[in-house]
Scaffold this motif. Structure first.
Motif, PDB file in Angstrom:
ATOM      1  N   UNK A  64      -9.605 -11.711  -5.371  1.00  0.00           N
ATOM      2  CA  UNK A  64     -10.523 -11.644  -6.504  1.00  0.00           C
ATOM      3  C   UNK A  64      -9.889 -12.032  -7.835  1.00  0.00           C
ATOM      4  N   UNK A  65      -8.583 -12.144  -7.879  1.00  0.00           N
ATOM      5  CA  UNK A  65      -7.926 -12.494  -9.133  1.00  0.00           C
ATOM      6  C   UNK A  65      -6.426 -12.542  -8.943  1.00  0.00           C
ATOM      7  N   UNK A  66      -5.689 -12.659 -10.055  1.00  0.00           N
ATOM      8  CA  UNK A  66      -4.229 -12.720 -10.006  1.00  0.00           C
ATOM      9  C   UNK A  66      -3.686 -11.311  -9.761  1.00  0.00           C
ATOM     10  N   UNK A  67      -3.354 -11.040  -8.517  1.00  0.00           N
ATOM     11  CA  UNK A  67      -2.931  -9.690  -8.118  1.00  0.00           C
ATOM     12  C   UNK A  67      -1.424  -9.584  -7.903  1.00  0.00           C
ATOM     13  N   UNK A  68      -0.701 -10.648  -8.195  1.00  0.00           N
ATOM     14  CA  UNK A  68       0.750 -10.580  -8.116  1.00  0.00           C
ATOM     15  C   UNK A  68       1.321 -11.279  -6.898  1.00  0.00           C
ATOM     16  N   UNK A  69       2.497 -11.881  -7.101  1.00  0.00           N
ATOM     17  CA  UNK A  69       3.156 -12.616  -6.032  1.00  0.00           C
ATOM     18  C   UNK A  69       3.482 -11.723  -4.844  1.00  0.00           C
ATOM     19  N   UNK A  70       3.969 -10.524  -5.140  1.00  0.00           N
ATOM     20  CA  UNK A  70       4.368  -9.614  -4.064  1.00  0.00           C
ATOM     21  C   UNK A  70       3.215  -9.224  -3.165  1.00  0.00           C
ATOM     22  N   UNK A  71       2.090  -8.867  -3.764  1.00  0.00           N
ATOM     23  CA  UNK A  71       0.935  -8.474  -2.946  1.00  0.00           C
ATOM     24  C   UNK A  71       0.382  -9.666  -2.170  1.00  0.00           C
ATOM     25  N   UNK A  72       0.514 -10.874  -2.749  1.00  0.00           N
ATOM     26  CA  UNK A  72       0.069 -12.068  -2.025  1.00  0.00           C
ATOM     27  C   UNK A  72       0.886 -12.246  -0.752  1.00  0.00           C
ATOM     28  N   UNK A  73       2.191 -12.149  -0.873  1.00  0.00           N
ATOM     29  CA  UNK A  73       3.027 -12.339   0.313  1.00  0.00           C
ATOM     30  C   UNK A  73       2.852 -11.213   1.323  1.00  0.00           C
ATOM     31  N   UNK A  74       2.720  -9.990   0.863  1.00  0.00           N
ATOM     32  CA  UNK A  74       2.523  -8.887   1.806  1.00  0.00           C
ATOM     33  C   UNK A  74       1.205  -9.070   2.560  1.00  0.00           C
ATOM     34  N   UNK A 172       9.886  -3.602   8.284  1.00  0.00           N
ATOM     35  CA  UNK A 172       9.834  -3.207   6.870  1.00  0.00           C
ATOM     36  C   UNK A 172       8.559  -2.420   6.584  1.00  0.00           C
ATOM     37  N   UNK A 173       8.712  -1.314   5.876  1.00  0.00           N
ATOM     38  CA  UNK A 173       7.570  -0.513   5.445  1.00  0.00           C
ATOM     39  C   UNK A 173       7.057  -1.107   4.131  1.00  0.00           C
ATOM     40  N   UNK A 174       6.024  -1.910   4.211  1.00  0.00           N
ATOM     41  CA  UNK A 174       5.535  -2.595   3.022  1.00  0.00           C
ATOM     42  C   UNK A 174       4.998  -1.632   1.963  1.00  0.00           C
ATOM     43  N   UNK A 175       4.610  -0.448   2.372  1.00  0.00           N
ATOM     44  CA  UNK A 175       4.090   0.528   1.400  1.00  0.00           C
ATOM     45  C   UNK A 175       5.165   0.991   0.427  1.00  0.00           C
ATOM     46  N   UNK A 176       6.419   0.775   0.764  1.00  0.00           N
ATOM     47  CA  UNK A 176       7.525   1.183  -0.108  1.00  0.00           C
ATOM     48  C   UNK A 176       7.980   0.067  -1.047  1.00  0.00           C
ATOM     49  N   UNK A 177       7.407  -1.125  -0.912  1.00  0.00           N
ATOM     50  CA  UNK A 177       7.752  -2.238  -1.805  1.00  0.00           C
ATOM     51  C   UNK A 177       7.022  -2.032  -3.132  1.00  0.00           C
ATOM     52  N   UNK A 178       7.765  -1.921  -4.224  1.00  0.00           N
ATOM     53  CA  UNK A 178       7.192  -1.550  -5.518  1.00  0.00           C
ATOM     54  C   UNK A 178       6.903  -2.736  -6.437  1.00  0.00           C
ATOM     55  N   UNK A 179       7.705  -3.797  -6.350  1.00  0.00           N
ATOM     56  CA  UNK A 179       7.560  -4.906  -7.281  1.00  0.00           C
ATOM     57  C   UNK A 179       6.442  -5.844  -6.840  1.00  0.00           C
ATOM     58  N   UNK A 180       5.726  -6.394  -7.799  1.00  0.00           N
ATOM     59  CA  UNK A 180       4.661  -7.331  -7.473  1.00  0.00           C
ATOM     60  C   UNK A 180       4.933  -8.722  -8.026  1.00  0.00           C
ATOM     61  N   UNK A 181       5.886  -8.859  -8.957  1.00  0.00           N
ATOM     62  CA  UNK A 181       6.238 -10.158  -9.513  1.00  0.00           C
ATOM     63  C   UNK A 181       7.463 -10.723  -8.811  1.00  0.00           C
ATOM     64  N   UNK A 221      10.175 -12.353 -15.331  1.00  0.00           N
ATOM     65  CA  UNK A 221      11.617 -12.372 -15.095  1.00  0.00           C
ATOM     66  C   UNK A 221      12.245 -11.035 -15.485  1.00  0.00           C
ATOM     67  N   UNK A 222      11.753 -10.417 -16.549  1.00  0.00           N
ATOM     68  CA  UNK A 222      12.272  -9.113 -16.952  1.00  0.00           C
ATOM     69  C   UNK A 222      12.059  -8.070 -15.865  1.00  0.00           C
ATOM     70  N   UNK A 223      10.890  -8.123 -15.205  1.00  0.00           N
ATOM     71  CA  UNK A 223      10.637  -7.189 -14.109  1.00  0.00           C
ATOM     72  C   UNK A 223      11.675  -7.372 -13.012  1.00  0.00           C
ATOM     73  N   UNK A 224      11.991  -8.626 -12.738  1.00  0.00           N
ATOM     74  CA  UNK A 224      12.962  -8.906 -11.679  1.00  0.00           C
ATOM     75  C   UNK A 224      14.337  -8.370 -12.028  1.00  0.00           C
ATOM     76  N   UNK A 225      14.751  -8.524 -13.280  1.00  0.00           N
ATOM     77  CA  UNK A 225      16.108  -8.145 -13.673  1.00  0.00           C
ATOM     78  C   UNK A 225      16.233  -6.645 -13.926  1.00  0.00           C
ATOM     79  N   UNK A 226      15.350  -6.082 -14.729  1.00  0.00           N
ATOM     80  CA  UNK A 226      15.482  -4.672 -15.081  1.00  0.00           C
ATOM     81  C   UNK A 226      15.001  -3.750 -13.966  1.00  0.00           C
ATOM     82  N   UNK A 227      14.143  -4.275 -13.091  1.00  0.00           N
ATOM     83  CA  UNK A 227      13.666  -3.453 -11.991  1.00  0.00           C
ATOM     84  C   UNK A 227      14.722  -3.140 -10.951  1.00  0.00           C
ATOM     85  N   UNK A 228      15.816  -3.902 -10.942  1.00  0.00           N
ATOM     86  CA  UNK A 228      16.840  -3.666  -9.916  1.00  0.00           C
ATOM     87  C   UNK A 228      17.558  -2.345 -10.121  1.00  0.00           C
ATOM     88  N   UNK A 229      17.614  -1.862 -11.346  1.00  0.00           N
ATOM     89  CA  UNK A 229      18.260  -0.567 -11.588  1.00  0.00           C
ATOM     90  C   UNK A 229      17.469   0.527 -10.886  1.00  0.00           C
TER      91      UNK A 229
END
Length: 244
Positions: A64-74, A172-181, A221-229
Motif C-alpha cells: 500500500x505504500x513505502x513500508x521500508x526495505x526490510x519489510x519488503x525483503x521479509x 531466522x526469526x524474522x519477528x526479531x528483525x528491528x531495522x526496516x531501512x 544511512x544514519x539508521x544503519x550506522x547508529x542502529x548497530x549499537x
C-alpha cells in the motif's frame, strides 16, 4: 534442478524494471518476485504486463505504500519459503548490481559451501564506480565501524546483493528483525553470523544507477550506522537459536 528466486523491491523504477527483468531472465532459470510499494510512476503496470510473457517465472506483490526495505525483503523471504525455492537472492532494480554476478553468488552457496553469499564492494579493495567521494568514504568507513562494533567478519556490511540458502532463511526469526531501512542489511548478516552459518563474500563491481532516482538518504544511512549499537547491546541479552 534448484529453484532460484530473485527478490527485487521497487519504488518508482519505471526506467529500469523492464530491462532488469528481461536481462535476468536471459541469464538462466531464475524466477523474479517484485515487491512493489505503490509507485506513482506506473512501475507495477509495467511488471503486470510482463507477467503475461513470463507467467510462471515473474511474480509481484503490491503493497500500500513505502513500508521500508526490510519489510519488503521479509515479505519476499516468507513468500519464497512458502513456494519452495532453494536459493533466494536480493538485488536492486537499477543495475547497480550486475545480474551477471547472480551465478557467482549462486556458485558460492551451491558449490562453495556458503550459507549466505554477499556481493561485496570492499573484500578486494574498493570496487565502486560513479559515486562521489563523500558517499564512498561514508559507506566504506561505515562498514569498518560496523565491524568494530559488532565483530562480524564481513567487509561490506551494508551490501544488498546477496544469495541465501533457503535453510538459512528458515532458521531466522524474522519477528526479531528491528531495522526496516538499510540497517536491515546489517542486521540480517549479523543474525546469520550469530546463528553459526557460513558467510562468503564475492567481489563485485558496484555501479551507481544511471536511470531513475536513488532511494538513499541521510536518515536511512544514519539508521544503519547508529542502529548497530542497539543491535550489539540487544545481542548480549538474546539466546541465539535457529528457528528451523
Amino acid at each position: 534442478m534448484d529453484r532460484k528466486l530473485v527478490i527485487i523491491p521497487t519504488y518508482n523504477e519505471k526506467e529500469n524494471v523492464e530491462n532488469i527483468i528481461r536481462t535476468t531472465f536471459g541469464l538462466g532459470d531464475y524466477h523474479i518476485l517484485i515487491i512493489e510499494d505503490n509507485s506513482p510512476d506506473g512501475t507495477a503496470e509495467i511488471v503486470k504486463k510482463l507477467i503475461g510473457e513470463y507467467p510462471d517465472r515473474l511474480h509481484i506483490i503490491e503493497r500500500k505504500g513505502k513500508l521500508g526495505l526490510g519489510t519488503a525483503y521479509i515479505t519476499g523471504f516468507k513468500w519464497a519459503l512458502e513456494n519452495g525455492y532453494d536459493y533466494v537472492f536480493e538485488m536492486d532494480a537499477d543495475f547497480s548490481h550486475d545480474p551477471n554476478d547472480l551465478q557467482r553468488l549462486y556458485n558460492a552457496c551451491a558449490e562453495g559451501g556458503a550459507d549466505l553469499a554477499i556481493g561485496s564492494r570492499y573484500c578486494k579493495g574498493v570496487n565502486v564506480l560513479n559515486w562521489p567521494m563523500s558517499r564512498l568514504l561514508t559507506s566504506y568507513y561505515g562498514s569498518v565501524y560496523v565491524r568494530m562494533v559488532t565483530g562480524i567478519p564481513v567487509r561490506d556490511t551494508t551490501a544488498g546483493f546477496k544469495c541465501y540458502k533457503a535453510a538459512t532463511l528458515r532458521a531466522i526469526d524474522f519477528s526479531k528483525i528491528k531495522h526496516i531501512g538499510y540497517g536491515f542489511q546489517i542486521e540480517m548478516k549479523f543474525n546469520v553470523w550469530k546463528l553459526g552459518f557460513k558467510i562468503q563474500e564475492v567481489s563485485i563491481i558496484f555501479k551507481d544507477r544511471t536511470l531513475g532516482t536513488s532511494k538513499m538518504s541521510k536518515g536511512i544511512f544514519s539508521e544503519a550506522i547508529f542502529g548497530v549499537i542497539g543491535l550489539k547491546i540487544r545481542s548480549w541479552f538474546r539466546k541465539w537459536e535457529r528457528v528451523a
